[in-house]
Design an enzyme around this catalytic site. Structure first.
Site, PDB file in Angstrom:
ATOM      1  N   LYS A  77     -16.130 -36.296 -14.467  1.00 52.74           N
ATOM      2  CA  LYS A  77     -15.275 -36.154 -15.657  1.00 52.74           C
ATOM      3  C   LYS A  77     -16.097 -36.171 -16.939  1.00 52.74           C
ATOM      4  CE  LYS A  77     -12.950 -39.753 -17.785  1.00 52.74           C
ATOM      5  NZ  LYS A  77     -13.002 -39.724 -19.256  1.00 52.74           N
ATOM      6  N   ASN A  78     -16.910 -37.206 -17.095  1.00 54.73           N
ATOM      7  CA  ASN A  78     -17.561 -37.356 -18.394  1.00 54.73           C
ATOM      8  C   ASN A  78     -18.673 -36.331 -18.613  1.00 54.73           C
ATOM      9  OD1 ASN A  78     -15.759 -39.287 -19.153  1.00 54.73           O
ATOM     10  ND2 ASN A  78     -17.092 -41.034 -18.689  1.00 54.73           N
ATOM     11  N   CYS A 107      -8.696 -43.640 -24.283  1.00 53.59           N
ATOM     12  CA  CYS A 107      -8.251 -44.966 -23.862  1.00 53.59           C
ATOM     13  C   CYS A 107      -8.436 -46.002 -24.963  1.00 53.59           C
ATOM     14  CB  CYS A 107      -9.028 -45.395 -22.615  1.00 53.59           C
ATOM     15  SG  CYS A 107      -8.587 -44.432 -21.170  1.00 53.59           S
ATOM     16  N   ARG A 141     -13.742 -48.260 -31.123  1.00 54.13           N
ATOM     17  CA  ARG A 141     -14.379 -46.973 -30.845  1.00 54.13           C
ATOM     18  C   ARG A 141     -14.629 -46.119 -32.103  1.00 54.13           C
ATOM     19  NH1 ARG A 141     -11.954 -44.508 -25.329  1.00 54.13           N
ATOM     20  NH2 ARG A 141     -14.118 -43.900 -25.033  1.00 54.13           N
ATOM     21  N   PRO A 142     -15.372 -46.656 -33.074  1.00 55.13           N
ATOM     22  CA  PRO A 142     -15.687 -45.843 -34.256  1.00 55.13           C
ATOM     23  C   PRO A 142     -16.617 -44.685 -33.891  1.00 55.13           C
ATOM     24  CG  PRO A 142     -16.934 -47.894 -34.301  1.00 55.13           C
ATOM     25  CD  PRO A 142     -16.009 -47.976 -33.117  1.00 55.13           C
ATOM     26  N   ASP A 172     -17.275 -48.541 -17.071  1.00 56.34           N
ATOM     27  CA  ASP A 172     -16.141 -47.841 -16.456  1.00 56.34           C
ATOM     28  C   ASP A 172     -15.818 -48.371 -15.057  1.00 56.34           C
ATOM     29  OD1 ASP A 172     -16.005 -46.308 -18.717  1.00 56.34           O
ATOM     30  OD2 ASP A 172     -16.987 -44.564 -17.849  1.00 56.34           O
ATOM     31  N   ARG A 190      -5.820 -38.504 -15.625  1.00 58.78           N
ATOM     32  CA  ARG A 190      -6.781 -38.052 -16.637  1.00 58.78           C
ATOM     33  C   ARG A 190      -8.197 -37.999 -16.066  1.00 58.78           C
ATOM     34  NH1 ARG A 190      -7.197 -41.384 -21.489  1.00 58.78           N
ATOM     35  NH2 ARG A 190      -8.975 -39.999 -21.501  1.00 58.78           N
TER      36      ARG A 190
HETATM   37  N1  EPU Z   1     -19.905 -47.070 -31.026  1.00 58.53           N
HETATM   38  C1  EPU Z   1     -19.941 -47.276 -32.380  1.00 58.53           C
HETATM   39  N2  EPU Z   1     -20.109 -46.199 -33.196  1.00 58.53           N
HETATM   40  C2  EPU Z   1     -20.229 -44.934 -32.722  1.00 58.53           C
HETATM   41  C3  EPU Z   1     -20.190 -44.722 -31.341  1.00 58.53           C
HETATM   42  C4  EPU Z   1     -20.022 -45.821 -30.503  1.00 58.53           C
HETATM   43  O1  EPU Z   1     -19.834 -48.400 -32.852  1.00 58.53           O
HETATM   44  O2  EPU Z   1     -20.366 -44.008 -33.527  1.00 58.53           O
HETATM   45  C5  EPU Z   1     -19.756 -48.216 -30.122  1.00 58.53           C
HETATM   46  C6  EPU Z   1     -18.429 -48.178 -29.349  1.00 58.53           C
HETATM   47  O3  EPU Z   1     -17.373 -48.734 -30.092  1.00 58.53           O
HETATM   48  C7  EPU Z   1     -18.776 -48.963 -28.108  1.00 58.53           C
HETATM   49  C8  EPU Z   1     -20.248 -48.607 -27.859  1.00 58.53           C
HETATM   50  O4  EPU Z   1     -20.749 -48.140 -29.116  1.00 58.53           O
HETATM   51  O5  EPU Z   1     -18.670 -50.332 -28.375  1.00 58.53           O
HETATM   52  C9  EPU Z   1     -20.495 -47.548 -26.815  1.00 58.53           C
HETATM   53  O6  EPU Z   1     -19.669 -46.415 -27.058  1.00 58.53           O
HETATM   54  P1  EPU Z   1     -20.021 -44.957 -26.528  1.00 58.53           P
HETATM   55  O7  EPU Z   1     -20.132 -44.062 -27.709  1.00 58.53           O
HETATM   56  O8  EPU Z   1     -21.167 -45.023 -25.592  1.00 58.53           O
HETATM   57  O9  EPU Z   1     -18.718 -44.591 -25.697  1.00 58.53           O
HETATM   58  P2  EPU Z   1     -17.834 -43.294 -25.791  1.00 58.53           P
HETATM   59  O10 EPU Z   1     -18.674 -42.096 -26.022  1.00 58.53           O
HETATM   60  O11 EPU Z   1     -16.670 -43.544 -26.681  1.00 58.53           O
HETATM   61  C10 EPU Z   1     -18.093 -42.713 -23.263  1.00 58.53           C
HETATM   62  C11 EPU Z   1     -17.167 -42.391 -22.116  1.00 58.53           C
HETATM   63  C12 EPU Z   1     -16.432 -43.648 -21.718  1.00 58.53           C
HETATM   64  C13 EPU Z   1     -17.444 -44.701 -21.305  1.00 58.53           C
HETATM   65  C14 EPU Z   1     -18.471 -44.936 -22.422  1.00 58.53           C
HETATM   66  C15 EPU Z   1     -19.584 -45.861 -22.040  1.00 58.53           C
HETATM   67  C16 EPU Z   1     -16.541 -40.090 -22.434  1.00 58.53           C
HETATM   68  C17 EPU Z   1     -15.528 -39.109 -22.885  1.00 58.53           C
HETATM   69  N3  EPU Z   1     -16.229 -41.371 -22.564  1.00 58.53           N
HETATM   70  O12 EPU Z   1     -17.276 -43.204 -24.311  1.00 58.53           O
HETATM   71  O13 EPU Z   1     -15.616 -43.305 -20.615  1.00 58.53           O
HETATM   72  O14 EPU Z   1     -16.780 -45.904 -21.046  1.00 58.53           O
HETATM   73  O15 EPU Z   1     -19.047 -43.668 -22.812  1.00 58.53           O
HETATM   74  O16 EPU Z   1     -20.264 -45.400 -20.925  1.00 58.53           O
HETATM   75  O17 EPU Z   1     -17.615 -39.711 -21.961  1.00 58.53           O
HETATM   76  C18 EPU Z   1     -13.798 -43.564 -19.163  1.00 58.53           C
HETATM   77  O18 EPU Z   1     -14.266 -42.613 -18.520  1.00 58.53           O
HETATM   78  O19 EPU Z   1     -12.842 -44.274 -18.757  1.00 58.53           O
HETATM   79  C19 EPU Z   1     -14.383 -43.876 -20.455  1.00 58.53           C
HETATM   80  C20 EPU Z   1     -13.799 -44.680 -21.330  1.00 58.53           C
END
Ligand code: EPU
Length: 423
Positions: free
Chosen positions: A25-26, A120, A125-126, A308, A401
């Site tokens: 998925k990701n 989710c 998630r900023p 995850d 999803r």
């Molecule tokens: N963060 C910030 N600022 C940013 C980006 C991230 O503060 O600009 C923080 C987040 O709030 C969090 C941490 O950094 O505390 C890590 O966030 P990351 O950006 O790595 O996560 P994401 O891109 O929002 C993706 C996956 C998630 C998975 C995470 C961690 C996708 C679409 N989503 O999320 O997948 O949990 O990486 O591996 O790829 C899921 O599949 O259920 C899912 C939530």
């Protein structure tokens, strides 16, 4: 999605047999927007038939791309007439990965107006790191009325150091940087398998990305990228969910078409708990025959224990004797499954919002429960398979999803599971 649907599981049977894992998925949700960076049609194979993929197809079409997609088969994207640059609220709210259209459209045409993403609710998630990266490449970025507006006459490579290893930030900036003039260096990049997969995909389109899978990624921009035919990697989290389900039901399951090395953090934990885990080629077998031992789990960025899998892991630990400790370090509110597991007889206490203390109970019993996010859904599936009696899972659309044909897959392993639509 339908609030009237529910999944019914009669638990207590060990899962047995063999199952094939779907495409990731990701990885898929990054590759699909990335097709916009090509000047020619691209073909992606092995995409999972899940709602997040369907949502991205709708967005690509709304931007003017021609998409030929039969669920379960390949997807052909012809981006040549994709002249749009706006992703509105309703589309963006359908999934987190809608934010990848910012990087992809910025790279494609120097202009992206994308509503802030859904996904989710597992923390704030900023996306400040994404925006910092786009600005460093020379884009003007404003956030106005729930919309990110990013524009650039030209993108120019730069050195960008992320404040934390962010999967989304790394992918998004990588997308834009592929088209920037000169070299971009991403420092403290995330290392997840789907980042490597995206880099391989872009390289197969003629991009020059080196170092993906390490914490320094170097990208040399190119004005044009060509078409490609590419197969997405297997889903690390589906593999892990199936492994956990096998362990949780004291079963014996072989998961085929996976990449066992991606599963090392989980495999080591299951071994520590007393399971047998055997990897052969692209298969991994999990057997649980003897007693299980409590463990400590701390979520970390790859190659650590994936956040995850934290939620389904909690379900597994509910019946393990002793007290297990699960610490969530990535997202600040990813314990919404705990109340539901406790409704099924689990004994879990969350301390300081980040740590679950799970004291093993002899068994879970079936109960009506509600899914609050995708991996909470995976946790409730695992719990339902473990529990004595019938579990009713409400809001199962969250599970759709991210998990392709999950009921059929579990049924093929001997589970009693079906979906019901009530009037
Ligand atoms: N963060 C910030 N600022 C940013 C980006 C991230 O503060 O600009 C923080 C987040 O709030 C969090 C941490 O950094 O505390 C890590 O966030 P990351 O950006 O790595 O996560 P994401 O891109 O929002 C993706 C996956 C998630 C998975 C995470 C961690 C996708 C679409 N989503 O999320 O997948 O949990 O990486 O591996 O790829 C899921 O599949 O259920 C899912 C939530």
């Amino acid at each position: 999605m339908s609030g009237k649907e529910r999944m019914l599981i009669t638990g207590g049977q060990p899962l047995q047999g063999e199952v094939r894992v779907s495409g990731g998925k990701n990885a898929s949700v990054a590759l699909i927007p990335a097709t916009l960076l090509s000047d020619e049609p691209c073909v992606i194979e092995n995409l999972p038939d899940i709602d997040d993929v369907h949502a991205l197809v709708d967005i690509l079409r709304s931007l003017g791309a021609e998409v030929d997609y039969q669920p379960g088969a390949q997807m052909r994207v012809d981006p040549r007439h994709a002249d749009g640059y706006t992703v509105g609220y309703e589309d963006a709210q359908r999934l987190r990965a809608s934010y990848y259209f910012i990087g992809a459209l910025l790279g494609r045409r120097g202009k992206a107006h994308v509503s802030t993403p859904g996904g989710c609710r597992i923390g704030q998630r900023p996306i400040d790191q994404h925006l910092k990266g786009f600005r460093a490449l020379g884009a003007e970025v404003e956030e106005r009325s729930g919309m990110v507006q990013a524009e650039a006459d030209r993108l120019v490579g730069n050195v960008i150091s992320f404040d934390m290893a962010t999967v989304g930030g790394t992918i998004n900036v990588m997308l834009a940087a592929c088209k920037a003039e000169g070299q971009t260096t991403l420092i403290n990049a995330a290392k997840e398998p789907h980042i490597v997969d995206l880099a391989n995909f872009l390289n197969s389109m003629g991009a020059t990305i080196r170092g993906a899978g390490t914490d320094v990624i170097r990208i040399t921009g190119h004005p044009r990228l060509h078409g490609t035919v590419y197969q997405v990697i297997p889903d690390q989290i589906e593999t892990g969910t199936l492994m956990i389900a096998a362990a949780a039901t004291h079963g014996d399951v072989t998961v085929h078409d996976c990449i066992p090395i991606h599963m090392d953090a989980l495999s080591v934990k299951l071994l520590e708990m007393g399971m047998m885990v055997t990897a052969t080629g692209d298969s991994i077998r999990v057997r649980s025959t003897g007693p299980q031992r409590s463990v400590k789990v701390t979520t970390q960025v790859y190659p650590g224990f994936p956040t995850d899998l934290q939620q389904p892991m909690c379900a597994l630990l509910t019946t393990v004797p002793g007290t297990s400790r699960v610490e969530e370090t990535i997202f600040e509110s990813r314990f919404r499954h705990v109340d539901e597991l406790n409704r099924m007889g689990a004994n879990i206490t969350v301390i300081e919002q980040r740590t679950a203390l799970i004291t093993g109970v002899p068994e879970l019993y079936g109960a009506p429960v509600t899914v609050t996010d995708l991996r909470a859904g995976a946790a409730l599936l695992v719990a339902g398979l473990m529990a004595r009696g019938q579990t009713e899972i409400y809001e199962p659309w969250y599970i759709d999803r991210g998990y392709e044909h999950i009921e059929e897959k579990l049924r093929s392993l001997g589970a009693t599971i079906r979906r019901e639509v009530s009037q």
